[in-house]
Design a protein around this motif. Structure first.
Motif, PDB file in Angstrom:
ATOM      1  N   ARG A 232     -11.026   4.180  -4.831  1.00 51.46           N
ATOM      2  CA  ARG A 232     -10.293   2.743  -3.654  1.00 51.46           C
ATOM      3  C   ARG A 232      -9.410   2.728  -4.566  1.00 51.46           C
ATOM      4  N   THR A 233      -8.966   2.019  -5.136  1.00 52.62           N
ATOM      5  CA  THR A 233      -7.929   1.341  -5.524  1.00 52.62           C
ATOM      6  C   THR A 233      -6.761   2.104  -6.392  1.00 52.62           C
ATOM      7  N   LEU A 234      -6.828   3.485  -6.273  1.00 51.39           N
ATOM      8  CA  LEU A 234      -6.018   4.474  -6.365  1.00 51.39           C
ATOM      9  C   LEU A 234      -5.524   5.061  -5.471  1.00 51.39           C
ATOM     10  N   ASP A 235      -6.327   5.269  -4.513  1.00 54.84           N
ATOM     11  CA  ASP A 235      -5.544   5.886  -2.906  1.00 54.84           C
ATOM     12  C   ASP A 235      -5.085   4.675  -3.030  1.00 54.84           C
ATOM     13  N   TRP A 236      -6.032   3.088  -2.597  1.00 56.80           N
ATOM     14  CA  TRP A 236      -4.229   2.279  -2.387  1.00 56.80           C
ATOM     15  C   TRP A 236      -2.834   3.060  -2.382  1.00 56.80           C
ATOM     16  N   PHE A 237      -3.341   2.776  -4.033  1.00 58.42           N
ATOM     17  CA  PHE A 237      -1.776   3.271  -4.453  1.00 58.42           C
ATOM     18  C   PHE A 237      -1.206   4.204  -4.419  1.00 58.42           C
ATOM     19  N   GLY A 238      -1.893   4.970  -3.414  1.00 54.94           N
ATOM     20  CA  GLY A 238      -1.288   7.234  -3.076  1.00 54.94           C
ATOM     21  C   GLY A 238      -1.655   7.278  -4.286  1.00 54.94           C
TER      22      GLY A 238
ATOM     23  N   ARG B  34       0.514  -1.347   0.333  1.00 50.01           N
ATOM     24  CA  ARG B  34      -0.001  -0.461   0.038  1.00 50.01           C
ATOM     25  C   ARG B  34       0.789   0.866   0.320  1.00 50.01           C
ATOM     26  N   PHE B  35       0.341   2.441  -1.087  1.00 52.65           N
ATOM     27  CA  PHE B  35       1.249   3.584  -1.006  1.00 52.65           C
ATOM     28  C   PHE B  35       0.538   4.466  -0.517  1.00 52.65           C
ATOM     29  N   GLY B  36      -1.280   4.313   0.016  1.00 49.03           N
ATOM     30  CA  GLY B  36      -1.676   5.443   0.072  1.00 49.03           C
ATOM     31  C   GLY B  36      -2.665   5.193   0.955  1.00 49.03           C
ATOM     32  N   LYS B  37      -3.956   5.402   1.112  1.00 47.86           N
ATOM     33  CA  LYS B  37      -4.486   5.834   2.619  1.00 47.86           C
ATOM     34  C   LYS B  37      -5.389   4.793   2.638  1.00 47.86           C
ATOM     35  N   ALA B  38      -6.055   4.299   1.088  1.00 47.91           N
ATOM     36  CA  ALA B  38      -7.605   3.365   1.638  1.00 47.91           C
ATOM     37  C   ALA B  38      -6.681   2.491   2.503  1.00 47.91           C
ATOM     38  N   GLU B  39      -7.476   2.013   3.184  1.00 49.70           N
ATOM     39  CA  GLU B  39      -8.043   0.495   4.301  1.00 49.70           C
ATOM     40  C   GLU B  39      -7.557  -0.741   3.638  1.00 49.70           C
TER      41      GLU B  39
ATOM     42  N   ILE C  30      -3.704  -2.039 -14.160  1.00 50.22           N
ATOM     43  CA  ILE C  30      -2.242  -1.127 -14.795  1.00 50.22           C
ATOM     44  C   ILE C  30      -1.103  -0.328 -14.047  1.00 50.22           C
ATOM     45  N   THR C  31      -2.378   0.220 -12.647  1.00 54.78           N
ATOM     46  CA  THR C  31      -1.652   0.797 -11.773  1.00 54.78           C
ATOM     47  C   THR C  31      -0.705   0.112 -10.995  1.00 54.78           C
ATOM     48  N   ASN C  32      -0.796  -1.567 -10.323  1.00 52.41           N
ATOM     49  CA  ASN C  32      -0.089  -2.009 -10.309  1.00 52.41           C
ATOM     50  C   ASN C  32       1.270  -2.118 -10.891  1.00 52.41           C
ATOM     51  N   GLU C  33       1.003  -2.523 -11.952  1.00 56.71           N
ATOM     52  CA  GLU C  33       2.664  -1.877 -12.448  1.00 56.71           C
ATOM     53  C   GLU C  33       3.009  -0.947 -12.860  1.00 56.71           C
ATOM     54  N   LEU C  34       2.520  -0.088 -12.879  1.00 54.95           N
ATOM     55  CA  LEU C  34       3.219   1.497 -12.997  1.00 54.95           C
ATOM     56  C   LEU C  34       3.847   1.498 -11.696  1.00 54.95           C
ATOM     57  N   VAL C  35       2.639   1.581 -10.302  1.00 51.23           N
ATOM     58  CA  VAL C  35       3.654   1.442  -9.042  1.00 51.23           C
ATOM     59  C   VAL C  35       4.879   0.405  -8.768  1.00 51.23           C
ATOM     60  N   LYS C  36       4.761  -0.955  -9.483  1.00 51.64           N
ATOM     61  CA  LYS C  36       6.125  -1.687  -8.880  1.00 51.64           C
ATOM     62  C   LYS C  36       7.278  -0.781 -10.051  1.00 51.64           C
ATOM     63  N   SER C  37       6.955  -1.015 -10.996  1.00 53.90           N
ATOM     64  CA  SER C  37       7.657  -0.338 -11.729  1.00 53.90           C
ATOM     65  C   SER C  37       9.020   0.931 -10.534  1.00 53.90           C
ATOM     66  N   THR C  38       8.086   1.644 -10.405  1.00 57.73           N
ATOM     67  CA  THR C  38       8.634   2.832  -9.644  1.00 57.73           C
ATOM     68  C   THR C  38       8.835   2.221  -8.815  1.00 57.73           C
TER      69      THR C  38
ATOM     70  N   SER D  62       1.433  15.598 -12.287  1.00 54.55           N
ATOM     71  CA  SER D  62       1.967  14.145 -12.242  1.00 54.55           C
ATOM     72  C   SER D  62       2.314  13.029 -13.442  1.00 54.55           C
ATOM     73  N   ASN D  63       2.703  12.882 -13.426  1.00 54.42           N
ATOM     74  CA  ASN D  63       4.114  11.804 -14.312  1.00 54.42           C
ATOM     75  C   ASN D  63       2.520  11.287 -15.328  1.00 54.42           C
ATOM     76  N   PHE D  64       1.698  10.527 -14.393  1.00 50.15           N
ATOM     77  CA  PHE D  64       0.768   9.426 -14.703  1.00 50.15           C
ATOM     78  C   PHE D  64      -0.662  10.293 -14.581  1.00 50.15           C
ATOM     79  N   ILE D  65      -1.493  10.482 -15.397  1.00 48.38           N
ATOM     80  CA  ILE D  65      -2.427  11.089 -14.718  1.00 48.38           C
ATOM     81  C   ILE D  65      -3.731  10.270 -15.590  1.00 48.38           C
ATOM     82  N   TYR D  66      -4.665   9.613 -14.442  1.00 42.94           N
ATOM     83  CA  TYR D  66      -5.469   9.058 -15.061  1.00 42.94           C
ATOM     84  C   TYR D  66      -7.256   9.145 -15.482  1.00 42.94           C
ATOM     85  N   PHE D  67      -7.443   9.170 -16.983  1.00 47.17           N
ATOM     86  CA  PHE D  67      -8.524   9.616 -17.494  1.00 47.17           C
ATOM     87  C   PHE D  67      -9.323   8.564 -17.601  1.00 47.17           C
TER      88      PHE D  67
END
Lengths: 243, 243
Positions: B116-122, A216-221, B232-240, B96-101
């Motif tokens: 919720r998922t985006l918040d988890w990944f920051g 987890r990188f953010g705040k969702a529980e 896709i967010t998991n892939e992005l975050v993981k590469s970072t 921001s480097n990655f903008i979601y639309f």
């Protein structure tokens, strides 16, 4: 062809699991899902369509919008629905390196989405605890987008699953386990996903070899259970893909 | 404290987007979501609780189960609900480097799960096409499990987004793009997720630098949009994460 009063009553009752079991039938809503049903091995009892959609399903029984609303589980009933037979054959799990176990998944949409995701990644069997929502709930069928017709979903006790796959290690998905980016899931594993609000039970954690977590990188529980299944399956499949 | 007839009528009307805009209020259902609301910067108009849940929210207005059912958007109304104010400040997207639309996401549950998922990944901002479902729909708020209170959701035309981030490359998620396991998403990208049934529009595809796809190993025709966002967010975050 018009629908009989008796059929209308019967089809409308399929919202309840007890009725589905008694009649051995379930409801399929939505054009895409009906097409997938017709292309599958499932036996079809009836296809129902309102006036506007009859051209696409010429063999369907013509129903009024009012009857569609009575049969449907959705707020906006689908113009095409079908009634299919629940397969009678005893289903069992095949040998596989990774066995998925859902513990007490409550939400029919989550179960359907999980089945759809697993089907995308080429996984066509799934074990569920006895108290997991019914796979023939029409919202599950709907959310699976046809994948339910290609997936063997088996309801069983966890202990029964463990005795069938006694050489598999139990890996529980939790909130504070090993980071999946760094932890290698053992090659023969039962991967357990817990209930939407309670997570994996103590009973199963007691039997688990290890625990894994999506970092987890953010705040969702927590993450939605279908989201967790997707991310973890992607990790598993990717490691196989890359060798 | 009891609820006034006028409040009951007003709160019940918040199911409609037009009423939410007119009154500047939205409904929050579920204990967890209400707790997250109270811990957030959002202004709270009222907290409502039925008898059984009043002990946990002593300052709440006591409502009957019948009134709860009238206000709620759920089939099984939550025993605790809150009415919150829609923030008035003009919101804009940060660099921001990655903008979601999200283009034309229809399902409120999908939008909430994505937040919720985006918040988890920051990731705490999200751009949506004007016709995307309202973020203050109570089902969106519910599915976000509190994350909506930490996320800046901006509704805008795609062209407007492009002019703000003119150095970003447009990457569309499609069914037959580059395999995300092999394709490196450019460091400055607008990542576009299409409508649940239609996918990304031709209009946006025309402007896209490239297309990406989660590789398919099975037979499902597509993935749920919230599933795609997660993988896709998991892939992005993981590469970072791995640098």
């Amino acid at each position: 062809m018009a629908i009989s009063k008796n059929d209308l009553k019967e089809f409308s009752s399929l919202k309840r699991k007890s009725k589905r079991s008694e009649l051995g039938l379930f409801l399929v809503e939505g054009i895409k899902n009906c097409e997938e049903l017709l292309a599958s091995d499932y036996e079809v009892e009836a296809v129902l369509a309102t006036n506007n959609s009859l051209h696409a399903f010429p063999n369907a029984i013509n129903i009024s919008s009012k009857d569609a609303a009575r049969i449907s589980q959705l707020k906006s009933p689908s113009p095409v629905m079908a009634i299919a037979k629940i397969p009678k054959n005893e289903n069992s799990l095949k040998e596989s390196n990774f066995i998925y176990f859902l513990e007490s998944t409550n939400d029919p949409g989550n179960l359907g989405t999980i089945i759809r995701t697993l089907d995308w990644f080429g996984i066509n069997q799934l074990a569920c605890s006895i108290d997991t929502v019914d796979v023939y709930n029409s919202k599950t069928v709907m959310a699976s987008m046809g994948s339910v017709f290609r997936t063997n979903v088996v309801y069983m006790d966890f202990t029964q699953l463990q005795s069938q796959f006694e050489n598999h290690k139990v890996i529980a998905t939790t909130i504070d386990g090993n980071n999946i980016y760094e932890f290698k899931i053992p090659e023969k594993s039962i991967i357990v996903f817990g209930n939407e609000s309670k997570g994996v039970s103590k009973e199963i954690l007691k039997h688990s070899f290890d625990q894994i977590t999506i970092p987890r990188f953010g705040k969702a529980e927590s993450l939605n259970v279908s989201t967790s299944v997707a991310v973890i399956t992607n990790e598993l499949v990717k490691s196989t893909f890359k060798g």
